[in-house]
Scaffold this motif. Structure first.
Motif, PDB file in Angstrom:
ATOM      1  N   PHE A 182       0.835  -1.202   0.000  1.00  0.00           N
ATOM      2  CA  PHE A 182       0.000   0.000   0.000  1.00  0.00           C
ATOM      3  C   PHE A 182       0.868   1.250   0.000  1.00  0.00           C
ATOM      4  CE2 PHE A 182      -3.915  -1.714   2.575  1.00  0.00           C
ATOM      5  CZ  PHE A 182      -4.037  -2.784   1.713  1.00  0.00           C
ATOM      6  N   CYS A 183       0.494   2.208  -0.844  1.00  0.00           N
ATOM      7  CA  CYS A 183       0.831   3.622  -0.677  1.00  0.00           C
ATOM      8  C   CYS A 183      -0.514   4.335  -0.670  1.00  0.00           C
ATOM      9  CB  CYS A 183       1.705   4.138  -1.813  1.00  0.00           C
ATOM     10  SG  CYS A 183       3.371   3.477  -1.831  1.00  0.00           S
ATOM     11  N   ALA A 184      -0.968   4.828   0.470  1.00  0.00           N
ATOM     12  CA  ALA A 184      -2.381   5.163   0.613  1.00  0.00           C
ATOM     13  C   ALA A 184      -2.594   6.394   1.485  1.00  0.00           C
ATOM     14  CB  ALA A 184      -3.125   3.969   1.198  1.00  0.00           C
ATOM     15  N   ASN A 185      -3.823   6.925   1.431  1.00  0.00           N
ATOM     16  CA  ASN A 185      -4.271   8.074   2.228  1.00  0.00           C
ATOM     17  C   ASN A 185      -3.361   9.290   2.080  1.00  0.00           C
ATOM     18  OD1 ASN A 185      -5.738   5.721   3.608  1.00  0.00           O
ATOM     19  ND2 ASN A 185      -6.627   7.534   4.580  1.00  0.00           N
ATOM     20  N   PRO A 186      -3.325   9.902   0.902  1.00  0.00           N
ATOM     21  CA  PRO A 186      -2.457  11.074   0.713  1.00  0.00           C
ATOM     22  C   PRO A 186      -2.954  12.301   1.463  1.00  0.00           C
ATOM     23  CG  PRO A 186      -3.917  10.780  -1.169  1.00  0.00           C
ATOM     24  CD  PRO A 186      -4.114   9.578  -0.297  1.00  0.00           C
ATOM     25  N   TYR A 187      -2.019  13.042   2.023  1.00  0.00           N
ATOM     26  CA  TYR A 187      -2.302  14.347   2.627  1.00  0.00           C
ATOM     27  C   TYR A 187      -1.235  15.304   2.104  1.00  0.00           C
ATOM     28  CZ  TYR A 187      -3.436  17.979   6.007  1.00  0.00           C
ATOM     29  OH  TYR A 187      -3.814  19.170   6.590  1.00  0.00           O
TER      30      TYR A 187
END
Length: 347
Positions: free
Chosen positions: A232-237
């Motif tokens: 996972f590379c997830a939930n960008p902010y």
């Protein structure tokens, strides 16, 4: 292209973690947050701090606002995306990720920006009941009132996996919405349909918030560059430092999640830092299994890093589901309440 040496990781280090959850499951049957609390988005509005967050009740997601006078002690304020009567595309399970911000700067606590006289919130909705059941699509909700209590959802999704590539066909969710130089950018999390799936970050752009076009047909932050983000590379902010764009996100290797960083000059091409910002905590900590889903800003000389922490469920827990117990955590660059923080090794 900017390269991410180890000093980037040190620059945004938060070696101090709170020794308790800021928000956690209520354990009250029928309440939206009975089983879990997740996905913080913190901002300042009308002389108060607010947190947009999502609860899980065993049936699906619903999102709410909490408010605070000090960023530490939080109370429920109102529902934002309550479950609705069957018939709408987003009736069952709806999770709000963020609201359009006035500034993208890392050095300001987020405040809200109106577009066409309205505040705009982005959310994702799953088609079925249960935990993240089915491929989610992305919608928008708007509010005109300053008390933020009444949100109106658009009748249709504004962005979908249906027109996407193979890596998006499992659904899209957990977004970051921002405006830069007159254009809106939507960073989103998407997954494929494999039984052991991958989650990666994509990017779409719009002039009006309603019609979106993928800026790239491929993930802009893909998995595989490092072991700690191999699945996972997830939930960008996304925020802006003085010299670069920063994407705080989480990586997952199949066993545990950690908070990560990528850097860009143009919002399209990203370089991932070679090590996490921080990993899951020590045994028994609120984040002993996962530390993930960031919201990050400087405020009053302190770097605040809100995130979701997951630990093993205990026999005396009144909430939780499966074997997990998840709530909202805080890490910081300084221990501003010495009795509330402990030091955790970074990296």
């Amino acid at each position: 292209m900017i390269h991410t040496p180890l000093w980037y990781t040190r620059e945004y280090a938060v070696p101090w973690r709170m020794n308790r959850y800021l928000l956690e499951p209520s354990g009250i049957p029928g309440h939206f947050d009975c089983c879990a609390v997740d996905i913080p988005f913190v901002f300042f509005h009308q002389n108060r701090y607010f947190m947009l967050y999502t609860g899980f009740d065993g049936i699906g997601y619903q999102s709410a606002l909490a408010h605070s006078a000090d960023l530490i002690h939080w109370e429920f304020y109102c529902m934002v995306t309550p479950r609705q009567e069957p018939g709408r595309w987003d009736a069952e399970s709806t999770s709000a990720a963020c609201i359009l911000r006035k500034s993208n700067s890392l050095y300001e606590i987020p405040t809200l920006r109106k577009f066409q006289g309205r505040y705009w919130l982005v959310y994702n909705s799953y088609p079925g009941t249960g935990y993240e059941n089915g491929p989610a699509e992305i919608g928008l909700a708007w509010c005109e009132n300053e008390d933020l209590r009444s949100w109106n959802r658009l009748d249709k999704p504004v962005f979908s996996w249906r027109q996407g590539a193979e890596w998006e066909q499992g659904g899209m969710y957990n977004t970051c919405l921002l405006e830069h130089e007159g254009q809106f950018y939507l960073f989103y999390n998407a997954k494929n349909t494999a039984s052991v799936w991958k989650e990666q970050i994509g990017l779409a752009v719009s002039d009006d918030l309603l019609t979106w076009h993928r800026l790239s047909e491929h993930p802009v932050i893909p998995v595989g560059s490092h072991d700690f983000s191999s699945r996972f590379c997830a939930n960008p902010y996304i925020v802006r430092d003085e010299s670069a764009w920063l994407c705080f996100y989480f990586g997952f290797d199949g066993a545990t999640a950690c908070e990560c960083l990528a850097v860009s000059e143009d919002l399209l091409h990203w370089e991932q830092a070679p090590q996490p910002l921080f990993r899951a905590g020590r045994s028994g900590a609120a984040d002993e299994i996962h530390a993930h889903k960031p919201c990050v800003f400087f405020h009053k000389g302190i770097l605040w890093h809100f995130y979701c922490g997951v630990r093993r469920r205990r026999p005396d827990d009144c909430g939780g589901f499966s074997d997990d117990y998840r709530g909202i955590c805080l890490a910081a660059s300084q221990p501003f309440h010495k009795d509330m923080f402990y030091s955790e090794e970074i990296g």
